[in-house]
Enzyme design. Structure first.
Site, PDB file in Angstrom:
ATOM      1  N   HIS A   1     -77.298  43.239  23.786  1.00 18.38           N
ATOM      2  CA  HIS A   1     -77.464  44.596  23.261  1.00 18.38           C
ATOM      3  C   HIS A   1     -77.034  44.487  21.801  1.00 18.38           C
ATOM      4  O   HIS A   1     -75.837  44.553  21.499  1.00 18.38           O
ATOM      5  CB  HIS A   1     -76.572  45.601  24.004  1.00 18.38           C
ATOM      6  CG  HIS A   1     -76.591  45.470  25.499  1.00 18.38           C
ATOM      7  ND1 HIS A   1     -77.647  45.898  26.261  1.00 18.38           N
ATOM      8  CD2 HIS A   1     -75.687  44.945  26.369  1.00 18.38           C
ATOM      9  CE1 HIS A   1     -77.384  45.658  27.541  1.00 18.38           C
ATOM     10  NE2 HIS A   1     -76.208  45.074  27.633  1.00 18.38           N
TER      11      HIS A   1
ATOM     12  N   HIS B   1     -74.930  39.408  35.205  1.00 16.15           N
ATOM     13  CA  HIS B   1     -73.522  39.317  35.661  1.00 16.15           C
ATOM     14  C   HIS B   1     -73.418  38.762  37.091  1.00 16.15           C
ATOM     15  O   HIS B   1     -72.875  37.699  37.273  1.00 16.15           O
ATOM     16  CB  HIS B   1     -72.769  40.651  35.547  1.00 16.15           C
ATOM     17  CG  HIS B   1     -72.804  41.238  34.173  1.00 16.15           C
ATOM     18  ND1 HIS B   1     -72.350  40.538  33.080  1.00 16.15           N
ATOM     19  CD2 HIS B   1     -73.270  42.426  33.697  1.00 16.15           C
ATOM     20  CE1 HIS B   1     -72.526  41.290  31.986  1.00 16.15           C
ATOM     21  NE2 HIS B   1     -73.084  42.431  32.337  1.00 16.15           N
TER      22      HIS B   1
ATOM     23  N   ASP C   1     -74.647  39.435  25.543  1.00 14.41           N
ATOM     24  CA  ASP C   1     -74.332  40.780  26.027  1.00 14.41           C
ATOM     25  C   ASP C   1     -73.783  41.707  24.935  1.00 14.41           C
ATOM     26  O   ASP C   1     -74.527  42.184  24.089  1.00 14.41           O
ATOM     27  CB  ASP C   1     -73.377  40.666  27.225  1.00 14.41           C
ATOM     28  CG  ASP C   1     -73.303  41.955  28.034  1.00 14.41           C
ATOM     29  OD1 ASP C   1     -73.999  42.920  27.681  1.00 14.41           O
ATOM     30  OD2 ASP C   1     -72.547  42.004  29.031  1.00 14.41           O
TER      31      ASP C   1
HETATM   32 ZN    ZN Z   1     -75.387  44.190  29.359  1.00 11.99          ZN
END
Ligand code: ZN
Length: 445
Positions: free
Chosen positions: A54, A262, A313
């Site tokens: 992100h 994850h 991430d």
């Molecule tokens: Zn994420």
């Protein structure tokens, strides 16, 4: 373009004096035992795709490490992230994405799968182009030369109970119709032959079961945040009567198109079941450590033949070698053992790099991940200065475990030579723009 490597990692193993011929961004031929010709490098490795990012969160890095509540957690971090999100303009989003992408290239990633959920204006009204912010991500990728797999995110609800979105979440929200329009517009923002698009239902919390079934029909990779947090397991279990991975396996057409981001909270039966689908476990070890998520079951996943790759991430620190180290170190701390992810024939570093190359390419839907004819020329030449006298897997281990954090001398993304002598070719310009945007953002926030 012709590259020469004194040593290169080929699909069949280590090779010497390798000539790599690149045409139109793709590897056209690979010839070991060749005399030097063209751009000469001591070591060339395939450069993996960063399978989860992100980019906008790069601008929050380092700003959320102070205590805000009785016990800080993922959820208090998320509240801060939502407040930050409300101040970002499209120009900010592009400026931040471009700097994050430069750091990714300098770290050794040739491409990024951007899990993009910031879609609308503050308050939730759409931009004139509903995919305005997707187009900003695509523009940052073109500007920096990094490969891109764009994953527009469907984010419908505030929890499994279907509650409405609120606050910072309003910028993420789409119903299914609005999302399909946005997705089509995002696709038309991509312009390069190596660009790819997939789809990302955000999580089991944020997407209804009916919509999950609907977006599963999209072509290309499908990414889903799954089983990151203990509280999320409890929420899904209460609402749907099964644990998140257990529910996904029973209700979604999970196969090799899927990347489960994850997959931290799994029981052994879930680990075995998910591994058998050939979906990729999208691990983000630095962020997972930063957010206190827990430890992925590495040995269980390996024993079941699971596929994995790594992503940055939250972009709190952008480091390929750092992700690989953290992945192994978390296993060592959990198991009280060393070389946990190594196997009988390959060292720890080799196993980690091989896995992240194959898993990254699969998850990004990108024909890359190896030095082989027909694939995109996603290549890196590590800085071998600190590695004198080493070879093969030991050279790779020393590079991953024992060198400083900007370890790449040269990097090519689909043949675009974007990192030279350890620096991205547009770093100065992009960093200057980033600083001015951050100063303005700070003044507004
Ligand atoms: Zn994420």
């Amino acid at each position: 373009m012709i590259l020469h490597a004194q040593t290169a990692l080929l699909p069949e193993g280590w090779a010497s004096n390798v000539r790599i011929i690149v045409t139109d961004g793709r590897i056209a031929d690979v010839i070991p035992d060749s005399p030097p010709e063209g751009d000469s490098n001591a070591l060339i490795l395939p450069a993996p795709a960063n399978l989860h990012s992100h980019t906008f969160q790069r601008a929050m890095a380092g700003l959320t490490e102070a205590r805000t509540a009785g016990q800080d957690s993922f959820w208090t971090w998320r509240a801060l992230m939502y407040r930050f999100v409300d101040h970002l303009t499209p120009e900010d989003v592009e400026a931040i994405a471009a700097l994050a992408m430069i750091e990714m290239a300098e770290a050794g990633y040739a491409a990024a799968a951007e899990f993009h959920y910031l879609h609308h204006q503050p308050g939730g009204a759409p931009y004139a182009n509903p995919a305005e912010l997707s187009a900003r991500i695509a523009a940052a990728a073109v500007d920096t030369g990094l490969g891109l797999t764009l994953l527009p995110v469907l984010y419908e609800q505030g929890g499994c109970d279907g509650r409405a979105l609120a606050g910072g979440q309003l910028r993420f929200g789409c119903d299914l119709d609005r999302f399909q329009t946005l997705h089509a517009a995002a696709r038309s923002a991509l312009s390069r032959p190596d660009d790819a698009i997939g789809v990302a239902p955000h999580s089991l919390r944020a997407v209804s079961r009916a919509s999950l079934a609907e977006v599963s029909r999209h072509q290309g990779p499908i990414h889903l945040h799954l089983a990151e947090q203990v509280a999320e397991v409890a929420e899904v279990q209460t609402a749907y009567g099964a644990r998140p991975v257990e529910w996904a396996l029973a209700n979604l057409p999970v196969d090799q198109r899927w990347c489960m981001i994850h997959a931290t909270q799994m029981k052994p039966f879930e680990t075995a079941g998910l591994a058998a689908t050939h979906a990729v476990a999208g691990l983000c070890p630095i962020t997972e450590a930063n957010l206190g998520d827990g430890i992925f079951d590495g040995p269980g996943w390996q024993a079941a033949g699971g596929r994995l790759g790594v992503g940055t991430d939250s972009n709190v620190q952008i480091s390929l070698t750092g992700e690989l180290r953290m992945l192994e170190y978390s296993q060592r701390l959990g198991q009280k053992a060393r070389a946990v992810l190594a196997d009988a024939s390959r060292s720890t570093g080799r196993v980690l790099l091989d896995a992240s190359l194959a898993g990254g390419a699969q998850a990004a839907g990108r024909r890359s991940g190896a030095i082989a004819p027909g694939l995109w020329a996603d290549l890196m030449a590590p800085d071998t200065g600190p590695l004198d006298g080493l070879s093969g897997d030991t050279l790779l281990d020393a590079w991953i475990f024992a060198t400083p954090d900007r370890p790449v001398a040269n990097l090519w993304s689909a043949g675009r030579h974007i990192v030279r002598d350890g620096r991205h070719i547009a770093r100065e310009r992009v960093e200057t723009r980033y600083r001015s945007h951050l100063a303005a953002l700070k003044a507004r926030a």
